[in-house]
Design a protein around this motif. Structure first.
Motif, PDB file in Angstrom:
ATOM      1  N   ASN A 146      -6.519   1.003   1.877  1.00 41.85           N
ATOM      2  CA  ASN A 146      -6.532   2.454   1.717  1.00 41.85           C
ATOM      3  C   ASN A 146      -6.762   3.183   3.050  1.00 41.85           C
ATOM      4  OD1 ASN A 146      -6.399   4.923   0.485  1.00 41.85           O
ATOM      5  ND2 ASN A 146      -8.487   4.863  -0.290  1.00 41.85           N
TER       6      ASN A 146
ATOM      7  N   VAL B 190      -5.726   0.686  -4.281  1.00 43.51           N
ATOM      8  CA  VAL B 190      -4.898   0.539  -3.086  1.00 43.51           C
ATOM      9  C   VAL B 190      -5.477  -0.595  -2.226  1.00 43.51           C
ATOM     10  CG1 VAL B 190      -3.990   1.743  -1.062  1.00 43.51           C
ATOM     11  CG2 VAL B 190      -4.436   3.018  -3.150  1.00 43.51           C
TER      12      VAL B 190
ATOM     13  N   ALA C 260     -10.123  -2.104   0.196  1.00 43.91           N
ATOM     14  CA  ALA C 260      -9.335  -1.930  -1.024  1.00 43.91           C
ATOM     15  C   ALA C 260     -10.137  -1.002  -1.922  1.00 43.91           C
ATOM     16  CB  ALA C 260      -9.124  -3.278  -1.701  1.00 43.91           C
TER      17      ALA C 260
ATOM     18  N   TYR D  27       1.022   4.369  -2.605  1.00 42.71           N
ATOM     19  CA  TYR D  27       0.887   5.772  -2.184  1.00 42.71           C
ATOM     20  C   TYR D  27       2.068   6.608  -2.689  1.00 42.71           C
ATOM     21  CZ  TYR D  27      -2.923   4.773   1.173  1.00 42.71           C
ATOM     22  OH  TYR D  27      -4.102   4.428   1.780  1.00 42.71           O
TER      23      TYR D  27
ATOM     24  N   THR E  69       0.840  -1.204   0.000  1.00 46.79           N
ATOM     25  CA  THR E  69       0.000   0.000   0.000  1.00 46.79           C
ATOM     26  C   THR E  69       0.872   1.250   0.000  1.00 46.79           C
ATOM     27  OG1 THR E  69      -1.876  -1.065   1.068  1.00 46.79           O
ATOM     28  CG2 THR E  69      -1.674   1.309   1.387  1.00 46.79           C
ATOM     29  N   ASN E  70       1.893   1.271   0.861  1.00 51.07           N
ATOM     30  CA  ASN E  70       2.774   2.437   0.953  1.00 51.07           C
ATOM     31  C   ASN E  70       3.526   2.675  -0.357  1.00 51.07           C
ATOM     32  OD1 ASN E  70       1.931   2.907   3.547  1.00 51.07           O
ATOM     33  ND2 ASN E  70       3.645   1.821   4.477  1.00 51.07           N
TER      34      ASN E  70
END
Length: 177
Positions: A161, A158, A154, A21, A17-18
């Motif tokens: 999220n 992402v 999700a 981002y 996820t990161n």
């Protein structure tokens, strides 16, 4: 399962996820490495013992649109509750101080049996943390999470999220990434 491997799937999901981002320029959040003391056998050069040097801060620290973010990711195999002994005092202390300085502080809590992941703000945790210290419950009921915490979904490409619950405006950067 060894304690070091507990929650590895959650940590991998947060790391992925990161990465998304970062690519979308919505946030810059990194895993905080834990410093270790390692003892070697002088003759064989093999590791004979290793342990953390000191208590760390939390698992993840970063920034999104000028707001500091700090959080820890926790996973439980319990079906009906989240044991508070999964959280350490130094983590609570750090997240409280971070929040007092204007940072966004929280826990990501994953219930493996339900395949549900929740956003637990530090101020929500404090109620349960203090209750425990006064001899009350030593866990937070799963039902409470369902009623009081945001379910991290999700969305927008992402997997977890969590930024959607951080109250940071990253919508302006939709076109990025």
């Amino acid at each position: 399962m060894a304690q070091g491997k507990r929650g590895q799937a959650l940590e991998n999901a947060v790391n992925y996820t990161n990465k998304i981002y970062r690519n979308k320029k919505w946030a810059l959040v990194d895993k905080v490495p834990t410093p270790w003391t390692v003892h070697y056998d002088k003759r064989t050069k093999r590791v004979i013992r290793a342990f953390p040097k000191e208590k760390g801060t939390v698992d993840f620290i970063g920034i999104s649109n000028g707001r500091s973010i700090a959080f820890d990711a926790k996973s439980t195999k319990e079906r009906t509750r989240f044991p508070l002994n999964n959280i350490k005092q130094h983590q609570v202390d750090y997240l409280l101080q971070h929040s007092e300085q204007g940072g966004i502080s929280f826990f990501i809590v994953h219930f493996e049996k339900h395949q549900e992941t929740y956003f637990l703000r530090i101020d929500q945790l404090i109620h349960w943390w203090e209750l425990q210290k006064e001899g009350g419950r030593r866990s937070i009921p799963h039902k409470w999470f369902k009623l009081n915490c945001d379910l991290i979904r999700a969305e927008r490409g992402v997997p977890l999220n969590y930024l959607a619950y951080c109250n940071v405006d990253f919508k302006a950067k939709k076109g990025s990434g």
